[in-house]
Design a protein around this motif. Structure first.
Motif, short mmCIF file in Angstrom:
data_model
loop_
_atom_site.label_atom_id
_atom_site.label_comp_id
_atom_site.label_asym_id
_atom_site.label_seq_id
_atom_site.Cartn_x
_atom_site.Cartn_y
_atom_site.Cartn_z
N GLY A 99 0.71 -1.11 0.13
CA GLY A 99 -0.10 -0.07 -0.03
C GLY A 99 0.76 1.41 -0.03
O GLY A 99 0.51 2.34 -0.66
N THR A 100 1.82 1.26 0.72
CA THR A 100 2.73 2.57 0.75
C THR A 100 3.57 2.64 -0.28
O THR A 100 3.75 3.83 -0.98
CB THR A 100 3.82 2.10 2.04
OG1 THR A 100 3.05 2.06 3.10
CG2 THR A 100 4.74 3.60 2.15
N ASN A 101 3.75 1.63 -1.31
CA ASN A 101 4.47 1.83 -2.40
C ASN A 101 3.54 1.61 -3.73
O ASN A 101 4.17 1.23 -4.82
CB ASN A 101 5.59 0.60 -2.49
CG ASN A 101 6.72 0.86 -1.41
OD1 ASN A 101 7.36 1.67 -1.67
ND2 ASN A 101 6.77 0.18 -0.39
N ALA A 102 2.44 1.65 -3.50
CA ALA A 102 1.31 1.75 -4.48
C ALA A 102 1.48 2.63 -5.79
O ALA A 102 1.08 2.25 -7.08
CB ALA A 102 -0.06 1.70 -4.06
N SER A 103 2.12 3.84 -5.52
CA SER A 103 2.38 4.54 -6.56
C SER A 103 3.44 4.21 -7.59
O SER A 103 3.40 4.70 -8.75
CB SER A 103 2.87 5.98 -5.96
OG SER A 103 4.03 5.68 -5.32
N ARG A 104 4.01 3.19 -7.33
CA ARG A 104 4.93 2.55 -8.35
C ARG A 104 4.46 1.78 -9.44
O ARG A 104 4.95 1.39 -10.46
CB ARG A 104 6.08 1.63 -7.71
CG ARG A 104 6.98 2.27 -6.38
CD ARG A 104 7.95 1.66 -6.10
NE ARG A 104 8.93 2.33 -4.93
CZ ARG A 104 9.79 1.88 -4.32
NH1 ARG A 104 10.45 0.76 -4.85
NH2 ARG A 104 10.69 2.56 -3.53
#
Length: 561
Positions: A246-251
């Motif tokens: 969730g924290t790295n979903a922007s990737r």
């Protein structure tokens, strides 16, 4: 239970969810009550699902979805009350219920009573969070309740496993319960983090929204099963994996994010509806099991109601002991700060350094007020973990003897689960309305953070547009470049407004440029969030808007991009 019955239960539960929402009722309560009534239909056979199916198929996606959509930074910010409720209160409930049940139920030894305590100790925040979101509970209350639900299941199931191993004489990797608890937690978290990073590396190679979404669906089950194979906490593995992804979903690509939001939302509705239907349908057959073992149903139900009362009282006592301690500690510290100039000067210097480095000033911790504490103390509805753990009490001991008090444990656990849903679930909305919870400072803070996200995105878009104008593509006509500059000027006034790049080659060029701009905005907002200068929830909302903008641009331009 045959496939037709299972299908009817699922369809009926979904239909009841829709009807309850339209009528303004709580779906969990409606489904449970209707399920209990439906279980008395002539010819209806009992539902028997193995506890491994419930824990291994229902719990992981629910926890993973919650972790995906929950701010890790909010979790860390509220870590103290979350651990207090998610671990401390679970242990306290297990011990108090265990001692009381060992005294009140002759069929239970102290060991089996502790197992009962572990089964009924973890609240399920699904219903409470749904009610709180609908009625506008303050964000810090919602964060604490959601964070608690991600931790308490692991604590309760670990205590349950320790209790069952001690009574049944089965093997565990460590005989010492404290070492077993620590091993379970640490290894579970490590497994979840490792699997999350592996899945994200694979997703970069796939570059296909459908395949990436399918892989995302596999992650919670893989994390849970692998951790359980290592005799660690599958629950914590799932939560850790959800936080990392969730924290790295922007990737991931925008298509994957948009698709996953809908998939997980639908899956949540399906699984939650099924779980509460299963609770209601199972209660009648728990009563039958008591009758078959020769137990007095009324006597066991009477004890079950007493255990329910104990469970209902433990949480408010724990919450208000914590509230009182925090209140007096807060008063003492504030008086000390007010009277000691050196402390105030040191804090001011620290905050100057933090601001100079682009970080938020350190704020004095703000504890829940008494109204918020009342709400938190009354959100102890039990659900899927209590249900699954009760079903998971083994039939036999290691020596082949029947497990002592199994029927009583299951009956009391179901009474507590249904009782908390009815008592607390029915009264919680009225309690929230009566207390008139609102936080004007929170509203102002949210507006401030939303404006900060917009400003960060606007600055990023200006830089990207400026780079384009200073070095335009070779052969680009001057009049088109002037139109780009004019659109840049208009766009800088509102970072959330998407352009309409639909005119021939200009549309193609500007559409490609604007996707670069959106990516720059996305990276800038994420960087600001990771630096802890932008609230995670404000960042998530803004990033979602960027995803919709990108989808709209791609939809308008089609194959021209």
């Amino acid at each position: 239970m045959n496939g037709v019955q299972l299908l009817l239960v699922i369809v009926g539960a979904i239909a009841l969810t829709g009807l309850a929402q339209r009528r303004g009722l709580q779906p969990a309560l409606v489904i449970t009550l209707v399920g209990f009534a439906a279980s008395f239909i002539p010819g209806f056979t009992g539902i028997e699902l193995d506890s491994d199916i419930i824990l291994g198929l229902v719990l992981p996606p629910l926890l993973y979805s919650a972790a995906l959509n929950f701010s890790f930074f909010s979790f860390v910010r509220n870590l103290r009350p979350i651990i207090g409720l998610g671990v401390g209160l679970v242990v306290a409930t297990t011990l108090v219920v265990g001692v009381f049940a060992a005294w009140a139920v002759p069929a239970l030894t102290f060991g089996t009573a502790i197992i009962l305590g572990a089964i009924v100790s973890p609240p399920d925040a699904v219903a409470a969070v749904a009610i709180g979101r609908k009625l506008g509970l303050p964000k810090r209350v919602m964060s604490i309740l959601t964070g608690e639900s991600l931790v308490n299941d692991a604590a309760a199931l670990t205590l349950f496993s320790i209790g069952v191993a001690a009574v049944a004489g089965t093997h565990t990797i460590f005989e010492n319960p404290i070492l077993l608890f620590l091993y379970s937690a640490v290894v579970g978290i490590v497994v979840g983090i490792a699997l999350a990073w592996v899945s994200m590396l694979i997703r970069r190679l796939l570059k296909d929204a459908a395949l990436e979404t399918v892989l995302g669906l596999i992650v919670p089950f893989a994390a849970y099963l692998l951790a359980e194979q290592l005799e660690a906490s599958g629950v914590l593995a799932v939560v850790a994996a959800g936080f990392v992804v969730g924290t790295n979903a922007s990737r991931a690509g925008y298509e994957t994010r948009l698709q996953e939001r809908q998939v997980w939302s639908s899956l949540d509705v399906l699984l939650e509806a099924f779980v509460f239907a299963y609770i209601g349908l199972q209660l009648r057959f728990v009563i039958q099991d008591l009758t078959d073992t020769g137990q007095s149903v009324w006597a066991v139900f009477g004890v079950g109601l007493l255990v329910l009362l104990v469970v209902l009282l433990i949480r408010p006592a724990w919450v208000f002991l914590s509230f009182g301690r925090n209140y007096f500690t807060d008063r003492i510290m504030r008086r000390k700060m007010a009277s000691d100039v050196r402390i105030r000067e040191r804090i001011a210097r620290e905050n100057e350094v933090r601001v100079a480095r682009g970080r938020r000033p350190r704020q004095y911790p703000v504890f829940l007020n008494w109204r918020e504490s009342v709400v938190v103390s009354w959100t102890g509805m039990r659900g899927v973990v209590t249900l699954a753990a009760a079903a998971g009490v083994p039939m036999l001991l290691a020596n082949g003897q029947p497990f002592p008090g199994r029927a009583e444990i299951q009956a009391i656990a179901f009474i507590v689960a249904v009782g908390t849903l009815l008592v607390q679930g029915l009264t919680l909305p009225a309690l929230i309305r009566a207390l008139k919870l609102s936080d004007p400072k929170q509203d102002a803070y949210d507006r401030e953070q939303t404006e900060l996200a917009r400003k960060v995105a606007e600055d990023a878009s200006k830089k990207e547009f400026a780079a384009f104008v200073s070095a335009p593509p070779q052969g680009m006509p001057l009049e088109l470049l002037e139109r780009v500059q004019a659109m840049v000027a208009r766009q800088s006034e509102d970072a959330e407004r998407a352009p309409d790049p639909t005119e021939g080659e200009f549309g193609k060029a500007f559409g490609a440029l604007y996707r670069r701009v959106l990516q720059a905005q996305r990276m800038a907002v994420v960087a600001e969030r990771d630096a802890n200068t932008l609230d995670d929830e404000a960042a998530r909302e803004f990033l979602e808007q960027l995803d919709y903008q990108e989808a709209a641009i791609v939809s308008r331009l089609g194959n021209r991009l």
